[in-house]
Design an enzyme around this catalytic site. Structure first.
Site, PDB file in Angstrom:
ATOM      1  N   CYS A  30      43.176  48.371 -72.472  1.00 48.26           N
ATOM      2  CA  CYS A  30      43.958  48.462 -73.040  1.00 48.26           C
ATOM      3  C   CYS A  30      45.534  47.541 -73.727  1.00 48.26           C
ATOM      4  CB  CYS A  30      44.631  49.785 -72.490  1.00 48.26           C
ATOM      5  SG  CYS A  30      46.155  49.361 -71.248  1.00 48.26           S
ATOM      6  N   TYR A 169      29.665  51.811 -70.512  1.00 45.10           N
ATOM      7  CA  TYR A 169      30.557  52.224 -69.920  1.00 45.10           C
ATOM      8  C   TYR A 169      30.613  53.567 -69.040  1.00 45.10           C
ATOM      9  CZ  TYR A 169      35.597  52.880 -69.154  1.00 45.10           C
ATOM     10  OH  TYR A 169      37.672  52.467 -68.560  1.00 45.10           O
ATOM     11  N   HIS A 172      36.036  54.186 -64.096  1.00 41.95           N
ATOM     12  CA  HIS A 172      37.719  53.818 -64.038  1.00 41.95           C
ATOM     13  C   HIS A 172      38.086  55.737 -64.537  1.00 41.95           C
ATOM     14  CE1 HIS A 172      38.059  50.003 -65.972  1.00 41.95           C
ATOM     15  NE2 HIS A 172      39.491  50.135 -65.158  1.00 41.95           N
ATOM     16  N   ASP A 264      42.621  50.090 -60.349  1.00 44.81           N
ATOM     17  CA  ASP A 264      42.014  48.896 -60.536  1.00 44.81           C
ATOM     18  C   ASP A 264      43.167  48.190 -60.626  1.00 44.81           C
ATOM     19  OD1 ASP A 264      39.953  47.664 -61.909  1.00 44.81           O
ATOM     20  OD2 ASP A 264      40.188  47.953 -63.384  1.00 44.81           O
TER      21      ASP A 264
END
Ligand code: ADP
Ligand code: SF4
Length: 673
Positions: A30, A169, A172, A264
């Site tokens: 991000c 994806y 997360h 992470d």
């Protein structure tokens, strides 16, 4: 010339139909710019490609308003109207010969869909992540078909934009594909729930759709959480063998991660380089496809070891590529001492949480590549023969002196003490903060190479001296000092304190310690310092009560995703935590605390008081000289903001005055007809 032992890092790696020209892979991250600042975003990614990252990816990109990532500012690819901004990003990356990757996301139950207002959907009827008062509804088979069709259409758009690699994806805790896979979120009893093949069905189907749509025109990556770190309730590492049996050969490259985003992107306070290795070991052996993974990897020797020992094929990086977009190039050119190593502070992450363009403590050009034309490595040559004095060798002064030196000015850096580093010298000695010294190390290393920068230590300069020296410009970077009277956010007048010794962070960082063994630390600063000092004192055997008017200890660290860990560590260290309480008066051995909610008071005993409230700029010199100070001497803030201001000073020197014009470029939304 690069050292031969790093040769392995520069081997090409085939990712299905495309080839990464080396093993450096900037995984999706991000950046707080996304669809709002598309050109700024595109140019930032281009700089990474220029710096040698063979693969450069977007952040998560939502592909339909039925699952939007708002209010976070991420990527968007809802229809063809969004393609041009992606083309721009792809062009920037391609200009430097790298592969551009896109991470398509269906946030599902991780998002409340505040923007599009479409009720979110996930595997089961469960509340959305966070405390947004809304639930995701359980997807029907029709919903699943919709998701697959929309994902596939977005893959088509991504290909038209020119991407070389498309993500499926499932990581997360941010993706519906992960939520279906996870027994924590998937409570279904149909053919998409229950046993692993059922839970993996949607992921497999979307992978197959994506492969079919790509049809060899782009690589398909799968980002997968290998362990949700929630025990047997969630996806566990042990399940990967069976999962890879099912889908291990489908994608062209596996991108592995562990836990949720806060795991992470573990800060250096709580993690260490390659901490992920224990979870990744053995994954590569489950598939013939290449594996990329992250782990705060900044050291080329660690990277070589991970490749050599068969843990990873590609070195994944977000933060190391933010702190130094030129990391691969520097290794390639044998310039290891020029690497600007990430300090693991997560200031970059705060850009996302505050919906503002990404910033970085180590790399002040991050997010400014297009807006201000700052480059992490290249500097505009000087525009005059001016001689510049920089006063103060903290992060602001170090950065200003370095950037001015790189521009070619003749610079003198005067520092009052024997050592360069300012506030960082003390703060890097706090428990868990050792890596922060890299802010100083990198700049001192660079300054040592600049013949046009002279460093004068033990040189506390006065206004008269500065005038005598005859410099053309002065940067006053004299820092700030912590207040000892309690004035800050909560109190605008001093807190009455009698009968105990009072210490500030400056005192503690300079080595002073409380006179008594029972300490109240009042934290009205709310970032890391109060908590870190409490941890330090408790570790030395002091009994500490941390009092804060906030509802959470070190509350602003929510934005660096450390808050829960800080709380846990303080509890483990035996620090008593009193949240949502104000310190109103200290008299003798008693501190009077008042609930910020109810106004009810109670007393705690203490022998010493530590006040972490606010700072005052050391701006006497600047005022006497009639110049505007920089960094903390202008307005106390983060180390990142001081570094940024040092760079800003260096960039502005001899630049035409801008007057009241907006000092950076921006993009304005085109009005509809
Ligand atoms: P910043 O975060 O803005 O860089 P710091 O507080 O970290 O500020 O650093 C300020 C530095 O300036 C310290 O190293 C301090 O010793 C030095 N300093 C302060 N006043 C003077 C002065 N008059 N002459 C030289 N150095 C000074
Ligand atoms: Fe690393 Fe901090 Fe920069 Fe993020 S902000 S890249 S954690 S140095």
């Amino acid at each position: 010339m690069r050292d031969a032992r790093y040769d392995v890092l520069f081997e090409p790696v085939a990712l299905g139909p495309v080839t990464a020209h080396n093993r450096f892979f900037q995984v999706p991250h991000c950046n707080g710019m996304g669809h709002r600042d598309p050109t700024a975003h595109a140019v930032m990614r281009g700089v990474k490609a220029e710096g040698g990252w063979a693969v450069v990816c977007t952040e998560e990109v939502d592909f339909h308003p039925d699952s939007d990532t708002s209010g976070f500012i991420e990527g968007r690819l809802w229809d063809d109207g969004d393609i041009p901004m992606h083309e721009r990003l792809v062009d920037q990356v391609h200009t430097h010969g790298s592969l551009a990757g896109i991470e398509l996301v269906h946030n599902g139950m991780a998002s409340a869909n505040l923007y599009g207002r479409i009720p979110p959907a996930g595997p089961s009827h469960l509340p959305v992540k966070g405390y947004e008062p809304i639930q995701a509804r359980a997807m029907t088979h029709d919903d699943i078909d919709d998701l697959r069709r929309r994902h596939r259409a977005a893959v088509g758009r991504a290909l038209r934009a020119g991407y070389d690699l498309v993500y499926v994806y499932a990581a997360h805790n941010l993706s519906t594909l992960q939520h279906f896979l996870s027994p924590r979120a998937n409570l279904r009893d149909d053919d998409y729930g229950g046993n692993l093949p059922n839970r993996a069905r949607l992921l497999r189907e979307v992978l197959e759709d994506t492969l079919e749509e790509c049809a060899g025109r782009a690589a398909v990556a799968c980002r997968i959480v290998v362990d949700e770190l929630s025990g047997s309730e969630g996806i566990e590492r042990g399940e990967m063998d069976a999962l890879f049996e099912l889908i291990g050969e489908l994608p062209d490259v596996w991108d592995v991660m562990v836990g949720a985003w806060e795991d992470d992107s573990l800060t250096s306070r709580f993690g260490y380089e390659a901490w992920t290795e224990q979870h990744f070991r053995g994954i590569k052996q489950l598939t013939s496809k290449p594996v990329v993974g992250i782990g705060w990897l900044t050291s080329p020797d660690t990277m070589v070891r991970l490749v050599g020992s068969g843990v990873l094929d590609l070195i994944g990086a977000a933060r190391p590529s933010i702190a130094d977009p030129f990391l691969p190039r520097k290794i390639e050119e044998g310039r290891l001492d020029d690497i600007r190593e990430c300090i693991g502070c997560n200031v970059c992450v705060t850009g996302d949480w505050t919906m503002t363009p990404i910033r970085c403590t180590q790399n002040p050009s991050m997010g400014e590549e297009w807006r201000r034309d700052w480059h992490p490595e290249r500097y505009r040559p000087r525009a005059s023969d001016a001689k510049v004095l920089v006063v103060g060798g903290g992060p602001a002064g170090l950065e200003a002196a370095m950037a001015l030196g790189k521009r070619g000015y003749e610079v003198t850096l005067a520092e009052a003490t024997r050592e360069l580093g300012g506030r960082v010298l003390g703060e890097a000695r706090l428990p868990g903060h050792a890596a922060w010294i890299r802010v100083v190390d990198y700049r001192c290393g660079q300054l040592a190479k600049l013949a046009n920068v002279e460093i004068a230590l033990e040189s506390e300069v006065t206004a008269d001296e500065v005038r005598e020296y005859g410099f053309d410009h002065v940067a006053v970077a004299t820092g700030s000092r912590w207040r000892s009277d309690g004035v800050g956010r909560r109190h605008r007048r001093p807190i009455p304190v009698e009968g105990v010794d009072v210490l500030t962070p400056d005192d503690l960082l300079a080595g002073e310690r409380p006179a008594g063994a029972q300490v109240v630390l009042y934290d009205d600063d709310h970032y890391y310092l109060g908590g870190a000092l409490a941890e330090m004192l408790a570790g030395e055997g002091t009994r500490v009560t941390l009092v804060t008017p906030a509802a959470l200890v070190s509350e602003w660290t929510v934005n660096t995703m450390e808050q829960a860990r800080i709380h846990r560590r303080l509890v483990d260290a035996g620090v008593e935590l009193v949240t949502a309480h104000d310190l109103v008066v200290v008299d003798g051995g008693e501190a009077r605390l008042v609930s910020t909610f109810t106004g009810r008071a109670h007393a705690v005993t203490l022998e010493s008081l530590v006040l972490v409230t606010a700072r005052l700029p050391n701006d006497t010199l600047a005022r006497e000289l009639g110049v505007t100070a920089i960094g903390d001497a202008l307005a106390p803030g983060t180390i990142a903001s001081a570094v940024w201001d040092g760079r800003r000073f260096a960039e502005d020197l001899d630049a035409p005055p801008r007057g009241d014009a907006v000092p950076f470029k921006r993009e304005i939304v085109a009005l509809a007809d």
